[in-house]
Design a protein around this motif. Structure first.
Motif, PDB file in Angstrom:
ATOM      1  N   SER A 153      32.805  47.566  34.963  1.00  0.00           N
ATOM      2  CA  SER A 153      31.414  47.720  35.368  1.00  0.00           C
ATOM      3  C   SER A 153      30.482  47.797  34.167  1.00  0.00           C
ATOM      4  O   SER A 153      30.842  48.277  33.091  1.00  0.00           O
ATOM      5  CB  SER A 153      31.259  48.982  36.222  1.00  0.00           C
ATOM      6  N   ASP A 154      29.263  47.297  34.379  1.00  0.00           N
ATOM      7  CA  ASP A 154      28.198  47.434  33.394  1.00  0.00           C
ATOM      8  C   ASP A 154      26.898  47.693  34.152  1.00  0.00           C
ATOM      9  O   ASP A 154      26.923  48.021  35.337  1.00  0.00           O
ATOM     10  CB  ASP A 154      28.103  46.192  32.496  1.00  0.00           C
ATOM     11  N   SER A 155      25.778  47.564  33.486  1.00  0.00           N
ATOM     12  CA  SER A 155      24.486  47.822  34.127  1.00  0.00           C
ATOM     13  C   SER A 155      23.722  46.545  34.438  1.00  0.00           C
ATOM     14  O   SER A 155      22.538  46.599  34.778  1.00  0.00           O
ATOM     15  CB  SER A 155      23.629  48.727  33.224  1.00  0.00           C
ATOM     16  N   ASN A 156      24.384  45.400  34.328  1.00  0.00           N
ATOM     17  CA  ASN A 156      23.728  44.124  34.564  1.00  0.00           C
ATOM     18  C   ASN A 156      23.699  43.840  36.064  1.00  0.00           C
ATOM     19  O   ASN A 156      24.744  43.691  36.699  1.00  0.00           O
ATOM     20  CB  ASN A 156      24.476  43.011  33.822  1.00  0.00           C
ATOM     21  N   VAL A 157      22.505  43.748  36.630  1.00  0.00           N
ATOM     22  CA  VAL A 157      22.370  43.530  38.071  1.00  0.00           C
ATOM     23  C   VAL A 157      22.262  42.054  38.416  1.00  0.00           C
ATOM     24  O   VAL A 157      22.087  41.705  39.581  1.00  0.00           O
ATOM     25  CB  VAL A 157      21.138  44.278  38.623  1.00  0.00           C
ATOM     26  N   ASN A 158      22.374  41.184  37.406  1.00  0.00           N
ATOM     27  CA  ASN A 158      22.212  39.753  37.655  1.00  0.00           C
ATOM     28  C   ASN A 158      23.412  38.942  37.189  1.00  0.00           C
ATOM     29  O   ASN A 158      23.344  37.723  37.105  1.00  0.00           O
ATOM     30  CB  ASN A 158      20.942  39.231  36.975  1.00  0.00           C
ATOM     31  N   SER A 159      24.520  39.613  36.862  1.00  0.00           N
ATOM     32  CA  SER A 159      25.736  38.913  36.474  1.00  0.00           C
ATOM     33  C   SER A 159      26.889  39.418  37.323  1.00  0.00           C
ATOM     34  O   SER A 159      27.098  40.630  37.455  1.00  0.00           O
ATOM     35  CB  SER A 159      26.052  39.138  34.989  1.00  0.00           C
ATOM     36  N   ARG A 160      27.643  38.476  37.876  1.00  0.00           N
ATOM     37  CA  ARG A 160      28.748  38.842  38.756  1.00  0.00           C
ATOM     38  C   ARG A 160      29.998  39.257  37.993  1.00  0.00           C
ATOM     39  O   ARG A 160      30.932  39.801  38.578  1.00  0.00           O
ATOM     40  CB  ARG A 160      29.091  37.646  39.663  1.00  0.00           C
ATOM     41  N   PHE A 161      30.042  39.021  36.685  1.00  0.00           N
ATOM     42  CA  PHE A 161      31.277  39.182  35.915  1.00  0.00           C
ATOM     43  C   PHE A 161      30.928  39.626  34.506  1.00  0.00           C
ATOM     44  O   PHE A 161      30.146  38.966  33.816  1.00  0.00           O
ATOM     45  CB  PHE A 161      32.021  37.841  35.895  1.00  0.00           C
ATOM     46  N   SER A 162      31.495  40.764  34.066  1.00  0.00           N
ATOM     47  CA  SER A 162      31.184  41.273  32.729  1.00  0.00           C
ATOM     48  C   SER A 162      32.076  40.673  31.654  1.00  0.00           C
ATOM     49  O   SER A 162      31.803  40.829  30.460  1.00  0.00           O
ATOM     50  CB  SER A 162      31.326  42.800  32.704  1.00  0.00           C
ATOM     51  N   ASN A 163      33.169  40.018  32.053  1.00  0.00           N
ATOM     52  CA  ASN A 163      34.145  39.412  31.135  1.00  0.00           C
ATOM     53  C   ASN A 163      34.858  40.456  30.277  1.00  0.00           C
ATOM     54  O   ASN A 163      35.376  40.145  29.209  1.00  0.00           O
ATOM     55  CB  ASN A 163      33.480  38.363  30.237  1.00  0.00           C
ATOM     56  N   THR A 164      34.885  41.711  30.754  1.00  0.00           N
ATOM     57  CA  THR A 164      35.613  42.786  30.086  1.00  0.00           C
ATOM     58  C   THR A 164      36.624  43.366  31.062  1.00  0.00           C
ATOM     59  O   THR A 164      36.297  43.610  32.230  1.00  0.00           O
ATOM     60  CB  THR A 164      34.652  43.897  29.617  1.00  0.00           C
ATOM     61  N   GLY A 192      43.021  26.872  24.796  1.00  0.00           N
ATOM     62  CA  GLY A 192      42.651  28.279  24.801  1.00  0.00           C
ATOM     63  C   GLY A 192      41.166  28.478  24.584  1.00  0.00           C
ATOM     64  O   GLY A 192      40.535  29.326  25.221  1.00  0.00           O
ATOM     65  N   ALA A 193      40.594  27.686  23.685  1.00  0.00           N
ATOM     66  CA  ALA A 193      39.162  27.792  23.416  1.00  0.00           C
ATOM     67  C   ALA A 193      38.343  27.394  24.638  1.00  0.00           C
ATOM     68  O   ALA A 193      37.313  28.012  24.948  1.00  0.00           O
ATOM     69  CB  ALA A 193      38.793  26.916  22.221  1.00  0.00           C
ATOM     70  N   GLN A 194      38.800  26.361  25.349  1.00  0.00           N
ATOM     71  CA  GLN A 194      38.089  25.937  26.556  1.00  0.00           C
ATOM     72  C   GLN A 194      38.167  27.008  27.647  1.00  0.00           C
ATOM     73  O   GLN A 194      37.181  27.273  28.340  1.00  0.00           O
ATOM     74  CB  GLN A 194      38.672  24.619  27.062  1.00  0.00           C
ATOM     75  N   ASN A 195      39.334  27.616  27.792  1.00  0.00           N
ATOM     76  CA  ASN A 195      39.469  28.696  28.776  1.00  0.00           C
ATOM     77  C   ASN A 195      38.530  29.848  28.462  1.00  0.00           C
ATOM     78  O   ASN A 195      37.891  30.420  29.357  1.00  0.00           O
ATOM     79  CB  ASN A 195      40.915  29.201  28.810  1.00  0.00           C
ATOM     80  N   THR A 196      38.455  30.215  27.180  1.00  0.00           N
ATOM     81  CA  THR A 196      37.565  31.300  26.773  1.00  0.00           C
ATOM     82  C   THR A 196      36.112  30.962  27.081  1.00  0.00           C
ATOM     83  O   THR A 196      35.344  31.801  27.572  1.00  0.00           O
ATOM     84  CB  THR A 196      37.731  31.585  25.271  1.00  0.00           C
ATOM     85  N   ALA A 197      35.732  29.718  26.813  1.00  0.00           N
ATOM     86  CA  ALA A 197      34.358  29.289  27.085  1.00  0.00           C
ATOM     87  C   ALA A 197      34.066  29.286  28.580  1.00  0.00           C
ATOM     88  O   ALA A 197      32.975  29.677  29.017  1.00  0.00           O
ATOM     89  CB  ALA A 197      34.128  27.901  26.499  1.00  0.00           C
ATOM     90  N   ASP A 242      31.135  31.394  31.166  1.00  0.00           N
ATOM     91  CA  ASP A 242      30.118  30.510  31.753  1.00  0.00           C
ATOM     92  C   ASP A 242      30.160  30.639  33.271  1.00  0.00           C
ATOM     93  O   ASP A 242      31.098  30.186  33.929  1.00  0.00           O
ATOM     94  CB  ASP A 242      30.399  29.066  31.333  1.00  0.00           C
ATOM     95  N   ARG A 243      29.111  31.224  33.850  1.00  0.00           N
ATOM     96  CA  ARG A 243      29.076  31.447  35.295  1.00  0.00           C
ATOM     97  C   ARG A 243      28.885  30.151  36.086  1.00  0.00           C
ATOM     98  O   ARG A 243      29.074  30.119  37.298  1.00  0.00           O
ATOM     99  CB  ARG A 243      27.960  32.429  35.654  1.00  0.00           C
ATOM    100  N   GLY A 244      28.531  29.066  35.423  1.00  0.00           N
ATOM    101  CA  GLY A 244      28.390  27.795  36.112  1.00  0.00           C
ATOM    102  C   GLY A 244      29.702  27.258  36.653  1.00  0.00           C
ATOM    103  O   GLY A 244      29.710  26.418  37.562  1.00  0.00           O
ATOM    104  N   TYR A 245      30.820  27.733  36.092  1.00  0.00           N
ATOM    105  CA  TYR A 245      32.138  27.286  36.546  1.00  0.00           C
ATOM    106  C   TYR A 245      32.697  28.146  37.683  1.00  0.00           C
ATOM    107  O   TYR A 245      33.826  27.916  38.133  1.00  0.00           O
ATOM    108  CB  TYR A 245      33.122  27.289  35.374  1.00  0.00           C
TER     109      TYR A 245
END
Length: 459
Positions: free
Chosen positions: A115-126, A66-71, A75-78
């Motif tokens: 949605s959020d206001s971040n124009v450089n992240s594809r995923f807000s994780n919310t 579960g901890a690995q899934n959360t991490a 992490d956008r590298g994955y």
């Protein structure tokens, strides 16, 4: 112990009927119904509410804790889970002679979140809530009175999928969504490997792939409210005259209202708002490892296995306050799916030259002839409004489409106009240092598809 005794008196007539029904098995046998009969039947609707929804396509890994899934989710590298679009069929001789090549497309990290206001992240994780208990998504079967292709009044039932309704004042009780993805697009030649890696669906080597284009797309503030799809069997009486075709009759039909809106108050915008924006970028950060030592820049995770890239935080095309409202077919002019036995076609049918039909679609912009019922769908209006439980909602009866980017106003006659002053925002280009060029706003209003047909060839 006490024993109760009950006496029930049946009239002889009732007893006779009961015995008769019990012996008459054939009276209750299931009866086959024709397609025409079934098409007129209606059923109950199903309401559903997607809550706390988030998803992202990531690298396939088994047996994570579960901890690995959360991490991993943070992490956008994955973000290397993929959809591959594979070319099928030969190029024409003309295309080959002109140097054209097939494309190979890898779509990575498809993501949906709040949605959020971040124009450089594809995923807000919310997670995002797509509707409310009082305004959910609905799947239903409903009847409608319409016309066949000859103008005769007919009953039609359709299977409908409806997004939550859109309030007339633009208020959203639910969240807006963030969509993101990145991808690699290649041209390919005849030496491209045909051996496929079973784990990824990609070729087992880079051989034959050329000219990689790497791109990232991020959309903030998306609302699908008031979108709907209708699926039905088309009516009949189309002949091979006046541009119509008998292939229109009794086939699979669809009517769609696709509403992709980000800004109800776009006409008032004078500054860029990153919470209502589509960004498309191509520049990776300096020092990226996505290029090979030969400088050919062909690596892609599906084949070479590296992590998702990091993109420059500033470069790209910024499209502010995009509002797209598309009418794609209707019960009067359906979008049909058809085949001639070899090839597949997708067609928005021609509008019959019958007043009772075209008057439901066309618009009299002077407003003098009320027999013309057509209208344009934009972010603030989309046909006849309705009131449910004291709340006013926009309609979904419009027949014309509109697209706007940036500062665009809507006047009292429902005309959409791009603002051309120096304070207007809309389409902006930025280089990797953030230097911006604002090209202003744009609008396409009153778009109607008179007839459209797309067919495959050579199959």
């Amino acid at each position: 112990m006490t024993t109760g005794h009950y006496t029930v008196s049946f009239p002889k007539a009732i007893l006779t009927i009961a015995i008769g029904l019990g012996l008459s098995h054939s009276a209750f046998a299931l009866e086959a119904l024709s397609d025409e009969t079934l098409s007129q039947q209606t059923g109950e609707g199903i309401a559903f509410l997607p809550e706390n929804v988030k998803m992202v396509f990531q690298k396939a890994e088994d047996n994570l804790s579960g901890a690995q899934n959360t991490a991993r989710m943070a992490d956008r590298g994955y973000d290397t889970g993929l959809i591959r679009v594979i070319p099928v069929g030969p190029l024409s001789s003309t295309a080959t002679a002109s140097g054209a090549k097939k494309a190979d497309l890898f779509i990575y990290g498809l993501a949906l979140s709040k949605s959020d206001s971040n124009v450089n992240s594809r995923f807000s994780n919310t997670g995002v809530n797509l509707g409310t208990e009082s305004n959910p998504w609905v799947l239903n079967v409903l009847p409608v009175s319409t016309y066949d292709f000859a103008g005769n009044v007919q009953s039609l039932s359709y299977l409908g999928l409806e997004a939550p309704l859109l309030r007339a004042d633009g208020t959203l009780a639910s969240d807006t969504a963030k969509l993101g993805l990145w991808g690699d697009i290649f041209s390919r030649n005849s030496t491209t490997s045909t051996t496929v890696n079973a784990a990824t669906g990609a070729p087992d080597s880079l051989g034959g792939l050329e000219n990689r284009l790497r791109v990232q797309m991020i959309l903030n503030g998306l609302s699908l409210n008031d979108s709907n799809l209708k699926l039905f069997q088309t009516l009949g009486n189309a002949t091979n005259n006046s541009g119509l075709s008998t292939t229109y009759n009794k086939t699979l039909g669809l009517a769609g209202l696709i509403r992709l809106n980000t800004d109800y108050n776009a006409g008032t915008r004078t500054t860029a708002d990153s919470s209502r924006m589509l960004r498309i970028s191509t520049a990776e950060l300096t020092g990226t490892t996505s290029c090979s030592t030969t400088g050919t820049c062909l690596n892609t995770p599906a084949i070479t296995g590296e992590s998702a890239p990091n993109f420059n935080a500033l470069e790209g095309v910024y499209i502010y306050s995009p509002n797209i409202n598309l009418v794609l077919g209707s019960v009067y002019q359906p979008l049909i799916f058809n085949t001639d036995g070899n090839n597949f076609s997708l067609e928005v049918t021609r509008i019959p030259n019958v007043a009772s039909i075209y008057q439901q679609i066309y618009t009299d912009y002077s407003g003098q002839d009320k027999s013309y019922k057509g209208s344009t769908c934009n972010v603030q209006n989309c046909g006849t409004t309705s009131t449910i439980a004291g709340v006013n909602y926009q309609g979904n009866t419009a027949t014309h489409s509109s697209i706007s980017i940036g500062t665009a106003t809507i006047d009292n006659s429902n005309l959409l106009k791009a603002v051309n002053t120096s304070s207007a925002v809309g389409l902006t280009f930025k280089d990797s240092a953030g230097n911006a060029v604002n090209l202003g706003s744009a609008a396409i209003d009153g778009l109607m598809i008179q007839h459209l047909k797309i067919s495959t060839t050579g199959l």
